[in-house]
Write a protein that holds these residues in place. Structure first.
Motif, PDB file in Angstrom:
ATOM      1  N   UNK A 175     -22.029  18.907  19.720  1.00 18.42           N
ATOM      2  CA  UNK A 175     -21.208  19.057  18.840  1.00 18.42           C
ATOM      3  C   UNK A 175     -21.353  20.168  18.214  1.00 18.42           C
ATOM      4  N   UNK A 176     -19.732  20.730  17.917  1.00 20.01           N
ATOM      5  CA  UNK A 176     -19.379  21.474  16.468  1.00 20.01           C
ATOM      6  C   UNK A 176     -17.921  21.551  16.260  1.00 20.01           C
ATOM      7  N   UNK A 177     -17.947  21.714  14.805  1.00 18.40           N
ATOM      8  CA  UNK A 177     -15.899  21.222  14.587  1.00 18.40           C
ATOM      9  C   UNK A 177     -15.398  22.442  13.880  1.00 18.40           C
ATOM     10  N   UNK A 178     -15.080  23.253  14.318  1.00 16.54           N
ATOM     11  CA  UNK A 178     -14.759  24.260  14.064  1.00 16.54           C
ATOM     12  C   UNK A 178     -13.009  23.954  12.754  1.00 16.54           C
TER      13      UNK A 178
ATOM     14  N   UNK B  22      -2.113  30.671  16.084  1.00 16.45           N
ATOM     15  CA  UNK B  22      -2.760  30.518  15.305  1.00 16.45           C
ATOM     16  C   UNK B  22      -3.784  28.842  15.865  1.00 16.45           C
ATOM     17  N   UNK B  23      -4.731  29.054  15.315  1.00 15.30           N
ATOM     18  CA  UNK B  23      -5.790  27.842  15.952  1.00 15.30           C
ATOM     19  C   UNK B  23      -6.536  26.940  14.612  1.00 15.30           C
ATOM     20  N   UNK B  24      -5.470  25.826  13.868  1.00 22.69           N
ATOM     21  CA  UNK B  24      -6.375  25.251  12.942  1.00 22.69           C
ATOM     22  C   UNK B  24      -7.872  24.776  13.052  1.00 22.69           C
ATOM     23  N   UNK B  25      -8.432  24.043  13.943  1.00 25.15           N
ATOM     24  CA  UNK B  25      -9.409  23.625  14.118  1.00 25.15           C
ATOM     25  C   UNK B  25      -9.600  23.835  15.819  1.00 25.15           C
ATOM     26  N   UNK B  26     -10.887  23.127  15.792  1.00 27.28           N
ATOM     27  CA  UNK B  26     -11.636  23.328  16.694  1.00 27.28           C
ATOM     28  C   UNK B  26     -12.407  22.876  17.405  1.00 27.28           C
ATOM     29  N   UNK B  27     -12.933  22.255  18.766  1.00 26.64           N
ATOM     30  CA  UNK B  27     -14.536  21.533  18.856  1.00 26.64           C
ATOM     31  C   UNK B  27     -14.630  21.800  20.123  1.00 26.64           C
TER      32      UNK B  27
ATOM     33  N   UNK C 279     -27.244  15.475  19.122  1.00 34.89           N
ATOM     34  CA  UNK C 279     -27.594  16.598  18.064  1.00 34.89           C
ATOM     35  C   UNK C 279     -26.871  15.812  16.699  1.00 34.89           C
ATOM     36  N   UNK C 280     -27.117  16.723  15.640  1.00 33.69           N
ATOM     37  CA  UNK C 280     -26.410  16.530  14.148  1.00 33.69           C
ATOM     38  C   UNK C 280     -25.029  16.749  14.554  1.00 33.69           C
ATOM     39  N   UNK C 281     -23.678  16.328  14.181  1.00 30.94           N
ATOM     40  CA  UNK C 281     -22.519  17.210  14.017  1.00 30.94           C
ATOM     41  C   UNK C 281     -23.206  17.919  13.167  1.00 30.94           C
ATOM     42  N   UNK C 282     -22.178  19.584  13.666  1.00 34.87           N
ATOM     43  CA  UNK C 282     -22.378  21.449  13.156  1.00 34.87           C
ATOM     44  C   UNK C 282     -20.803  20.411  12.373  1.00 34.87           C
ATOM     45  N   UNK C 283     -20.434  21.711  10.857  1.00 34.10           N
ATOM     46  CA  UNK C 283     -19.346  21.445  10.867  1.00 34.10           C
ATOM     47  C   UNK C 283     -19.174  23.003  10.398  1.00 34.10           C
ATOM     48  N   UNK C 284     -18.220  23.668  10.722  1.00 33.84           N
ATOM     49  CA  UNK C 284     -17.967  24.977  10.535  1.00 33.84           C
ATOM     50  C   UNK C 284     -16.924  25.521  10.206  1.00 33.84           C
ATOM     51  N   UNK C 285     -17.105  25.928   8.855  1.00 33.46           N
ATOM     52  CA  UNK C 285     -15.243  26.547   8.286  1.00 33.46           C
ATOM     53  C   UNK C 285     -14.370  28.143   7.714  1.00 33.46           C
ATOM     54  N   UNK C 286     -16.310  29.160   8.315  1.00 31.16           N
ATOM     55  CA  UNK C 286     -16.337  29.865   8.480  1.00 31.16           C
ATOM     56  C   UNK C 286     -15.555  30.999   9.115  1.00 31.16           C
ATOM     57  N   UNK C 287     -14.202  30.164   9.933  1.00 28.31           N
ATOM     58  CA  UNK C 287     -13.611  31.575  11.049  1.00 28.31           C
ATOM     59  C   UNK C 287     -12.347  30.704  10.494  1.00 28.31           C
ATOM     60  N   UNK C 288     -11.468  32.201  10.219  1.00 28.69           N
ATOM     61  CA  UNK C 288     -10.315  31.753   9.864  1.00 28.69           C
ATOM     62  C   UNK C 288      -9.053  31.437  10.885  1.00 28.69           C
ATOM     63  N   UNK C 289      -7.763  31.291  11.176  1.00 33.82           N
ATOM     64  CA  UNK C 289      -7.126  30.302  12.083  1.00 33.82           C
ATOM     65  C   UNK C 289      -6.499  31.607  13.271  1.00 33.82           C
TER      66      UNK C 289
END
Length: 217
Positions: free
Chosen positions: A103-106, A62-67, A37-47
Motif C-alpha cells: 500500500x502506498x498512500x499519496x 485535482x486529486x489531493x489523495x490517492x491510495x 508490507x509496511x505502509x508507505x506515505x508519499x507527499x512528493x506529487x502535486x494535486x
C-alpha cells in the motif's frame, strides 16, 4: 508476479499410465499465506500530478489523495516427474503461495499537516487502506480455492523442463486471473468512498477560504 525457485524436485522414472491420465496420485500440500508490507506515505506529487496518475480527468481536475494497492505473489513448487515413453508427466507434490499486499498512500504536496483539509484527506484515504486490509483474507480464500482445484492436474512435455514450466505457467496464470477479478471487485467497493458527496463534505467542513487557497485561488 515473481516466482521463487522450486523448493523440492523429485524425479521418478517409471512406466506410467497414458499422458491423458497425468494427475497426482495424492492431493498436493497447498498453503496460501498473506501478509502486508509496511505502509508507505508519499507527499512528493502535486494535486495535478496525482490527478494525472488517476487518469481520465480534465486539465483543471485535482486529486489531493490517492491510495495505490498491489499484490506481489511468490510461488514455491514441489514436483513429481514420471516418465511415460518419450514424455514426462509433471505433477505437484506441494504448492506454497505467499501474497504480499503493498500500500502506498499519496497526499498532494499542496496539503499542509495540521490543516482541516489535510485531516479530511487523511481520513478519506484511511477508508481505502482499511478496505484493502479487510479484504486480504478474502483474496487468500479465493486463491486457495483456485489452487486446490487445479493442484492435482499435471502437465505433459517432451522434456522435464517443458512439463514443469508448463505446470508453473498454468498455476501462475490461474492465480493472476483470480487477482485480476478480485481487483475489479475491490474497485467497485472503493468507488463507494469516492463520491461527489464526499468532496462536498470537504468544502463544508474546512470552509471555502481554505479550499480556495488550496486550489491556488
Amino acid at each position: 508476479m515473481r516466482h521463487a525457485v522450486p523448493l523440492a524436485f523429485v524425479l521418478l522414472l517409471a512406466v506410467a499410465a497414458p499422458a491423458a491420465a497425468c494427475t497426482a496420485e495424492e492431493d498436493p500440500a497447498v498453503t496460501v499465506a498473506v501478509r502486508e508490507a509496511p505502509l508507505r506515505i508519499d507527499r512528493s506529487l502535486s494535486r495535478s500530478a496525482l490527478a494525472a496518475r488517476v487518469g481520465g480527468v480534465g486539465p483543471n481536475w485535482s486529486a489531493f489523495g490517492l491510495t495505490e494497492a498491489s499484490h506481489e505473489t511468490e510461488i514455491n513448487y514441489g514436483f513429481v516427474i514420471v516418465q511415460t515413453g518419450k514424455q514426462y508427466c509433471a505433477t505437484l507434490s506441494k504448492v506454497a503461495v505467499e501474497i504480499t499486499l503493498g500500500l502506498v498512500v499519496h497526499y498532494a504536496s499542496e496539503l499542509r499537516r495540521g490543516t482541516c483539509a489535510n485531516q479530511e484527506i487523511e481520513e478519506h484515504e484511511q477508508q481505502h487502506v482499511d478496505l484493502e486490509r479487510k479484504m486480504l483474507p478474502l483474496v487468500k480464500a479465493r486463491v486457495e480455492a483456485a489452487v486446490a482445484g487445479l493442484a492435482r492436474k499435471g502437465m505433459v512435455g517432451k522434456a522435464v523442463d517443458a512439463s514443469t514450466e508448463a505446470l508453473e505457467a498454468r498455476m501462475s496464470d490461474t492465480i493472476q486471473r483470480v487477482l485480476n477479478a478480485f481487483a475489479d471487485e475491490k474497485n467497485r467497493q472503493h468507488d463507494v468512498f469516492d463520491t461527489r458527496e464526499a468532496y462536498v463534505k470537504l468544502s463544508l467542513r474546512c470552509g471555502r477560504d481554505e479550499i480556495r487557497a488550496l486550489l491556488g485561488g
